[in-house]
Design a protein around this motif. Structure first.
Motif, PDB file in Angstrom:
ATOM      1  N   ASN A   1       0.840  -1.199   0.000  1.00  0.00           N
ATOM      2  CA  ASN A   1       0.000   0.000   0.000  1.00  0.00           C
ATOM      3  C   ASN A   1       0.871   1.244   0.000  1.00  0.00           C
ATOM      4  O   ASN A   1       1.884   1.301   0.696  1.00  0.00           O
ATOM      5  CB  ASN A   1      -0.922   0.017   1.218  1.00  0.00           C
ATOM      6  N   PRO A   2       0.477   2.266  -0.747  1.00  0.00           N
ATOM      7  CA  PRO A   2       1.266   3.499  -0.762  1.00  0.00           C
ATOM      8  C   PRO A   2       1.240   4.177   0.605  1.00  0.00           C
ATOM      9  O   PRO A   2       0.207   4.161   1.290  1.00  0.00           O
ATOM     10  CB  PRO A   2       0.569   4.372  -1.805  1.00  0.00           C
ATOM     11  N   PRO A   3       2.335   4.795   1.019  1.00  0.00           N
ATOM     12  CA  PRO A   3       2.359   5.453   2.331  1.00  0.00           C
ATOM     13  C   PRO A   3       1.534   6.746   2.365  1.00  0.00           C
ATOM     14  O   PRO A   3       1.021   7.120   3.406  1.00  0.00           O
ATOM     15  CB  PRO A   3       3.850   5.753   2.554  1.00  0.00           C
ATOM     16  N   ASP A   4       1.384   7.408   1.212  1.00  0.00           N
ATOM     17  CA  ASP A   4       0.620   8.652   1.154  1.00  0.00           C
ATOM     18  C   ASP A   4      -0.873   8.341   1.241  1.00  0.00           C
ATOM     19  O   ASP A   4      -1.402   7.556   0.449  1.00  0.00           O
ATOM     20  CB  ASP A   4       0.927   9.380  -0.161  1.00  0.00           C
ATOM     21  N   PRO A   5      -1.594   8.947   2.201  1.00  0.00           N
ATOM     22  CA  PRO A   5      -3.026   8.648   2.362  1.00  0.00           C
ATOM     23  C   PRO A   5      -3.848   8.926   1.109  1.00  0.00           C
ATOM     24  O   PRO A   5      -4.776   8.201   0.789  1.00  0.00           O
ATOM     25  CB  PRO A   5      -3.481   9.548   3.510  1.00  0.00           C
ATOM     26  N   ARG A   6      -3.514   9.997   0.367  1.00  0.00           N
ATOM     27  CA  ARG A   6      -4.273  10.305  -0.852  1.00  0.00           C
ATOM     28  C   ARG A   6      -4.101   9.214  -1.902  1.00  0.00           C
ATOM     29  O   ARG A   6      -5.041   8.865  -2.600  1.00  0.00           O
ATOM     30  CB  ARG A   6      -3.853  11.659  -1.414  1.00  0.00           C
ATOM     31  N   GLU A   7      -2.886   8.698  -1.991  1.00  0.00           N
ATOM     32  CA  GLU A   7      -2.639   7.600  -2.938  1.00  0.00           C
ATOM     33  C   GLU A   7      -3.379   6.337  -2.511  1.00  0.00           C
ATOM     34  O   GLU A   7      -3.892   5.598  -3.341  1.00  0.00           O
ATOM     35  CB  GLU A   7      -1.133   7.322  -3.063  1.00  0.00           C
ATOM     36  N   ARG A   8      -3.418   6.063  -1.191  1.00  0.00           N
ATOM     37  CA  ARG A   8      -4.166   4.894  -0.691  1.00  0.00           C
ATOM     38  C   ARG A   8      -5.648   5.019  -1.011  1.00  0.00           C
ATOM     39  O   ARG A   8      -6.290   4.074  -1.448  1.00  0.00           O
ATOM     40  CB  ARG A   8      -3.973   4.736   0.816  1.00  0.00           C
TER      41      ARG A   8
ATOM     42  N   LYS B   1      -6.987   6.799  -3.418  1.00  0.00           N
ATOM     43  CA  LYS B   1      -7.137   6.648  -4.865  1.00  0.00           C
ATOM     44  C   LYS B   1      -7.101   5.169  -5.261  1.00  0.00           C
ATOM     45  O   LYS B   1      -7.928   4.697  -6.046  1.00  0.00           O
ATOM     46  CB  LYS B   1      -6.037   7.429  -5.582  1.00  0.00           C
TER      47      LYS B   1
END
Length: 184
Positions: free
Chosen positions: A30-37, A39
């Motif tokens: 999972n990506p660490p950036d919340p916005r990327e998660r 998305k």
């Protein structure tokens, strides 16, 4: 079966179903950036967006509350018929209905404008004009208006909408300020 036992079984089944649907997330995948998660989850169908949910609940389209201020046809239509009293102006439904307008008590007209598209083009408007002829206060006949008023209204609305569109485009135009290859 007792009511209490039924509640316990139902709660156990629902809890089991919820736990079965939970998938342990691997932090490495999972990506660490919340916005990327967010998305990624939305793309995989694992969540929903509140703005999308509100849009679906209200029955409106994207930007249904922006329609009145950003739609050139809507603004132009209201400007052209501003001398007529309005019965209804529903921008999320895309319709304007005037009240009966008359300069003489024996005749009156009523206009409805339905917006079929947000684009400034001739087939984006459906204009209907009704004509009321009264012999006295009680004896009135209503029919479709015969004449060129519909085409004149359409032409004037489209002209004004084109002006609004050009003004909006000119106002929002920002030249590209990037690095040029010729800047030496």
């Amino acid at each position: 079966m007792s009511h209490k036992l039924f509640k316990i079984i139902l709660a156990t089944v629902l809890t089991s179903l919820l736990l079965l649907n939970c998938k342990g997330g691997d932090a490495r995948k999972n990506p660490p950036d919340p916005r990327e998660r967010v998305k990624k989850n939305l793309e995989e169908g694992k969540g929903f967006r509140l703005d999308t949910a509100m849009k679906n609940m209200s029955g409106g389209g994207v930007g249904s509350f922006e329609f009145a201020s950003s739609n050139e046809l809507w603004r132009a239509s209201l400007d052209i018929i501003d001398f007529m009293p309005l019965t209804s102006a529903n921008y999320s439904g895309g319709i304007i209905i005037t009240d009966w307008y008359s300069e003489n008590p024996d005749e009156a007209i009523k206009v409805t404008i339905r917006f079929l598209s947000n684009e400034v083009r001739s087939d984006a408007l459906d204009i209907k004009i009704f004509y009321k002829k009264c012999e006295n206060l009680v004896n009135c006949t209503i029919s479709d208006y015969k004449g060129n008023l519909k085409s004149e209204l359409t032409k004037e609305i489209l002209k004004k909408a084109a002006i609004y569109k050009k003004q909006n485009k000119d106002k929002n135009f920002k030249p590209y300020a990037g690095n040029s290859l010729n800047d030496d």
